[in-house]
Each structure stands twice: as structure tokens, then as C-alpha cells.
Enzyme design. Structure first.
Site, PDB file in Angstrom:
ATOM      1  N   ASN A  63     -82.638  56.102  43.759  1.00  3.98           N
ATOM      2  CA  ASN A  63     -83.970  56.190  43.141  1.00  3.98           C
ATOM      3  C   ASN A  63     -84.036  57.208  42.002  1.00  3.98           C
ATOM      4  OD1 ASN A  63     -85.278  54.341  44.670  1.00  3.98           O
ATOM      5  ND2 ASN A  63     -86.285  55.786  46.042  1.00  3.98           N
TER       6      ASN A  63
ATOM      7  N   SER B 198     -84.702  53.310  53.973  1.00 10.76           N
ATOM      8  CA  SER B 198     -84.218  52.565  52.799  1.00 10.76           C
ATOM      9  C   SER B 198     -83.302  53.433  51.953  1.00 10.76           C
ATOM     10  CB  SER B 198     -85.392  52.068  51.959  1.00 10.76           C
ATOM     11  OG  SER B 198     -86.089  53.171  51.453  1.00 10.76           O
ATOM     12  N   LEU B 199     -83.087  54.679  52.346  1.00 11.23           N
ATOM     13  CA  LEU B 199     -82.049  55.531  51.770  1.00 11.23           C
ATOM     14  C   LEU B 199     -82.181  55.748  50.278  1.00 11.23           C
ATOM     15  CD1 LEU B 199     -79.103  53.745  53.613  1.00 11.23           C
ATOM     16  CD2 LEU B 199     -80.267  55.807  54.367  1.00 11.23           C
ATOM     17  N   CYS B 200     -83.405  55.655  49.759  1.00  9.21           N
ATOM     18  CA  CYS B 200     -83.623  55.882  48.323  1.00  9.21           C
ATOM     19  C   CYS B 200     -82.781  54.957  47.470  1.00  9.21           C
ATOM     20  CB  CYS B 200     -83.324  57.325  47.938  1.00  9.21           C
ATOM     21  SG  CYS B 200     -84.467  58.476  48.627  1.00  9.21           S
ATOM     22  N   ASN B 201     -82.463  53.776  47.983  1.00  6.03           N
ATOM     23  CA  ASN B 201     -81.612  52.873  47.224  1.00  6.03           C
ATOM     24  C   ASN B 201     -82.299  51.521  47.176  1.00  6.03           C
ATOM     25  OD1 ASN B 201     -79.402  51.275  46.273  1.00  6.03           O
ATOM     26  ND2 ASN B 201     -78.074  52.983  46.862  1.00  6.03           N
TER      27      ASN B 201
END
Ligand SMILES: Cc1ncc(COP(=O)(O)O)c(C=O)c1O
Length: 409
Positions: free
Chosen positions: A128, A392-395
Site C-alpha cells: 500500500n 489483507s497485509l497492506c497488499n
């Protein structure tokens, strides 16, 4: 049962805070060694350090040490200080934002008309913090696979006009699947775009368990972002590493902070004179986290003493990830249905450190094939003293792909 006597000994002597716990969020932040904390405390207790912007003896000792650590940190990545500069920032995200701010101002200055947009390309595996740069671009494109990037470089597919400044950003390693991306893109993009498209390598995840080799300035990215706490556990500072040949792109920043200027008029005029001694003098606003930078000095030494090299860490963690992957992928319920769905990239392969880091992304399913929410799994693991990361792991792009595949199962 003991896994490896050297590792067990190291755990006992340096990582007593791990006792009874299984910490698996190295990509989030790694663990600090006891020697690092002790040596840092000893350093602070036996020396007097002042603000590096002052002129007293404690201040100038601090200032000189910051400069020495800057060079040491560059050398940790094989980067020759003649060709690179290193800007201390709070984390990889701050490094990325600094590049964005500077590119915007550079283009505005070049166009003289206040138009400050630039073309921005980013790979779908980007975090992100990299994706967010698009909000300041005139146009942006998400490259949804490596082939698109390869075609763009090889065929010179027009994505923006040749005289427009472009920035292409990609992660060295996906923070979601752990796959490692091509180190050759930067040099080839520079050649194919006649130097108008600059490259930003987000090495935050890659550098955790891999050497980041910047020894060849002709082949390396123009800008590299890292977070040191992901490599050493402590201190929580990061860096932007700049290939000096691309440094001009960062020298039109409009904002100036304390420490970055030689003279400023605030009454009866609004002029100022920027420091021109070095890129870091111009870009490091205000007082640096100098005590944390001294901790970094110690962290680099302790790390070398305990682990020898990043190459050694890379091969050890590649072995561990491959072992875990091989064992996880065969887990089944009694009725034969798979317990896990592991998300891998076709371009990658566990056990090959050039292609894959030590990250495993997976979902857990019931025997009826129903997805078990990842937060529930994280909580269960946490109750057992096993610390993983879920969500969502910033991805955004990669995890969108995952939710699409859920619906099909
Ligand atoms: C690939 C990647 N980029 C950027 C970041 C953001 O790092 P930071 O929070 O240290 O700025 C992370 C964090 O996990 C990451 O894995």
C-alpha cells in the site's frame, strides 16, 4: 527435540524474551538481540551526546558519529558512498513519500507552470505504501504481472510521453507471498526510457532476510526504501538510499525544514538558501533520531557477529520456508479435503532464495471446504503462543486475487 544446537544456543543467549513463544512475524518486525540492547544502553550511559545541530563538543561528537553510521549503513548494502547517499527517515513508507514529494516538486519546477504530475507505474505485488504514490501522479498504471513489465521494457510500449518524468516502483519481495522480483528491471528501464523514468525499489521486505546488493551503481535502482527494524529488530528507523546520478530529481523540493537551509528570511521577504553540501543535508528535516542511529551502528556489528552475513540468513530461511511449505501443503482433513490453501506465485519456488523469501500466505478451510476467517486462526495461534500476521497485509492487488480465488473453491 533440538533443531540445531547453534540455533538453540543463540536463542538461549540472545533471545531469552522468546522463551516459550513462537514468533513468526519477522516480515512485520524482527527480534532484537540482547547484546544489541545491552551494548546500546552501555554506550548511552558512558558517553554524553548532544543535538547534532549544535556546536558543543557532545553535539559535534554526535554529528560525526551520525555521518560515520550513514557510511556504515551504505556499506552494509554494498553501496559505495561515492555513488550513493543515504537519508535517514522513520521507515520505508517515509522514504517512499519523500521520493513522491520530491518528484512532484521537480516536475512542477521543470514545467514552470505549476503542473506537477508525473507518470507512475507500479507492480501488482506492491505494498500500500507504494500504491499510494499514484494519488500524486497525473496518470498511473498497475502492471498486473511480470510479463507486462517485460513487454513495456522490451518493446518500449508507450505508457507515457518520452519527455514526461516517470517513476516505476516495485517491491524486491512481495510482503504477501514472499516471492522475490527481478533485480534487473531498474537498469533496463533506465536504458529503455533514456533516463526519464526513474526506479524505486521498495526493499522493506526483501532486506529482512536477503542481501540487498547495491555494489553496481549502473545496475541498481535510483531510489531504495528500507526499514532497519525489519532487519535488526531495533532501532525503529528507516532509510532512503539514493543513487547520486538520480539525485537531481530530489533537489527541487519546495518544503524546507530546520537543518536543510543555510539562510531564511521570514520578515519583509520570503527567500531562503538551501544547503547544497549533500543530498542528506537537504533532505533530512529537523533533528535526526541520532540516538537511534547510534543503535543502528551497534545493530550492524551485533548482527554480523551473531549471523555472519545476510547471505547466510537467506539460505537458512530459504531452507526453513521450504521445509514448512512442503509439510503444510500436504495437510488434509480426515475426509481427504485440504486443510490449507497456500498462495504462491507461478514465477516462484520455495527453496530458491533468488525467487522466494521466507513468507507463506495461506487460508484455512473446514472439512466441508468452508473458509475459516483468518482472524479466528490468528487468535487460536496467539492463544498457543504462536504469533503470525493475518488480514489483507497492506497488499491490495495480491489480496484481491486471493479473495477472487476463494469464491472459486
Ligand atoms: C514490501 C513492504 N513495503 C513497505 C512496508 C512498510 O514498511 P514500514 O511500515 O516500515 O514503513 C512493508 C511492511 O511490512 C513491506 O513489507
Amino acid at each position: 527435540m533440538s533443531y540445531n544446537l547453534d540455533v538453540e544456543t543463540l536463542r538461549d543467549s540472545e533471545y531469552g524474551h522468546l522463551n516459550g513463544k513462537t514468533y513468526l512475524d519477522h516480515g512485520g518486525t524482527t527480534l532484537y538481540a540482547k547484546s544489541l540492547v545491552q551494548e546500546f544502553a552501555q554506550d548511552l550511559l558512558s558517553n554524553l551526546y548532544g543535538n547534532p545541530h549544535s556546536a558543543s563538543t557532545p553535539s559535534s561528537i554526535a554529528g560525526h558519529r551520525v555521518d560515520a553510521v550513514r557510511i556504515k549503513a551504505l556499506r552494509f548494502f554494498g553501496a559505495d558512498p561515492e555513488h550513493y547517499d543515504l537519508i535517514f527517515v522513520s521507515n520505508a513508507t517515509a522514504a517512499i513519500k519523500l521520493v513522491m514529494e520530491c518528484v512532484k516538486d521537480y516536475v512542477a519546477h521543470e514545467n514552470k507552470n505549476g503542473k506537477n504530475g508525473f507518470w507512475y507505474g507500479y507492480h501488482k505485488d506492491a505494498h500500500n505504501s507504494v500504491v499510494g504514490v499514484r494519488e500524486h501522479a497525473t496518470t498511473s498504471r498497475c502492471f498486473i504481472n511480470d510479463d507486462e513489465v517485460e513487454d513495456w521494457i522490451r518493446l518500449g510500449t508507450t505508457v507515457h510521453s518520452r519527455d514526461e518524468v516517470g517513476l516505476f516502483a516495485y517491491p524486491g519481495q512481495s510482503n504477501m507471498t514472499g516471492r522475490r522480483l527481478s533485480p534487473s528491471w531498474s537498469a533496463r528501464i533506465r536504458e529503455s526510457s533514456h533516463g526519464r523514468t526513474f526506479t524505486l525499489l521498495d526493499a522493506a521486505a526483501l532486506a529482512t532476510t536477503s542481501p540487498l546488493d547495491l555494489s553496481d551503481p549502473a545496475a541498481s535502482p535510483d531510489f531504495v526504501s528500507v526499514s532497519f527494524y525489519k532487519i535488526f529488530g531495533f532501532p525503529d528507523v528507516g532509510a532512503l538510499i539514493i543513487r547520486k546520478a538520480a539525485g537531481h530529481l530530489l533537489q527541487r523540493r519546495r518544503y524546507f525544514g530546520g537543518g536543510t537551509i543555510d539562510m531564511v528570511i521570514a520578515i519583509g521577504g520570503t527567500s531562503h538558501v538551501k544547503r547544497d553540501s549533500s543530498l542528506h543535508d537537504q533532505l533530512e528535516d529537523g533533528t535526526l533520531p541520532f540516538l537511534s542511529i547510534f543503535a543502528l551502528d551497534i545493530a550492524i556489528d551485533v548482527h554480523a557477529r551473531l549471523f555472519t552475513s545476510m547471505a547466510r540468513i537467506s539460505s537458512h530461511t530459504a531452507f526453513l520456508a521450504s521445509y514448512l511449505y512442503d509439510n503444510l501443503q500436504h495437510l488434509h482433513h480426515e475426509n481427504g479435503s485440504s486443510l490449507l490453501r497456500i498462495y504462491t506465485d507461478d514465477a516462484s519456488s520455495y527453496g530458491k532464495p533468488t525467487l522466494q523469501g521466507a513468507t507463506i500466505a495461506f487460508n484455512v478451510y473446514t472439512s466441508e471446504g468452508k473458509l475459516i476467517p483468518c482472524q479466528f486462526i490468528e487468535k487460536l495461534a496467539d492463544n498457543e503462543g504462536i504469533y503470525i500476521r493475518s488480514g489483507s497485509l497492506c497488499n491490495p492487488v495480491a489480496s484481491r486475487h486471493i479473495s477472487a480465488t476463494h469464491h472459486r473453491t
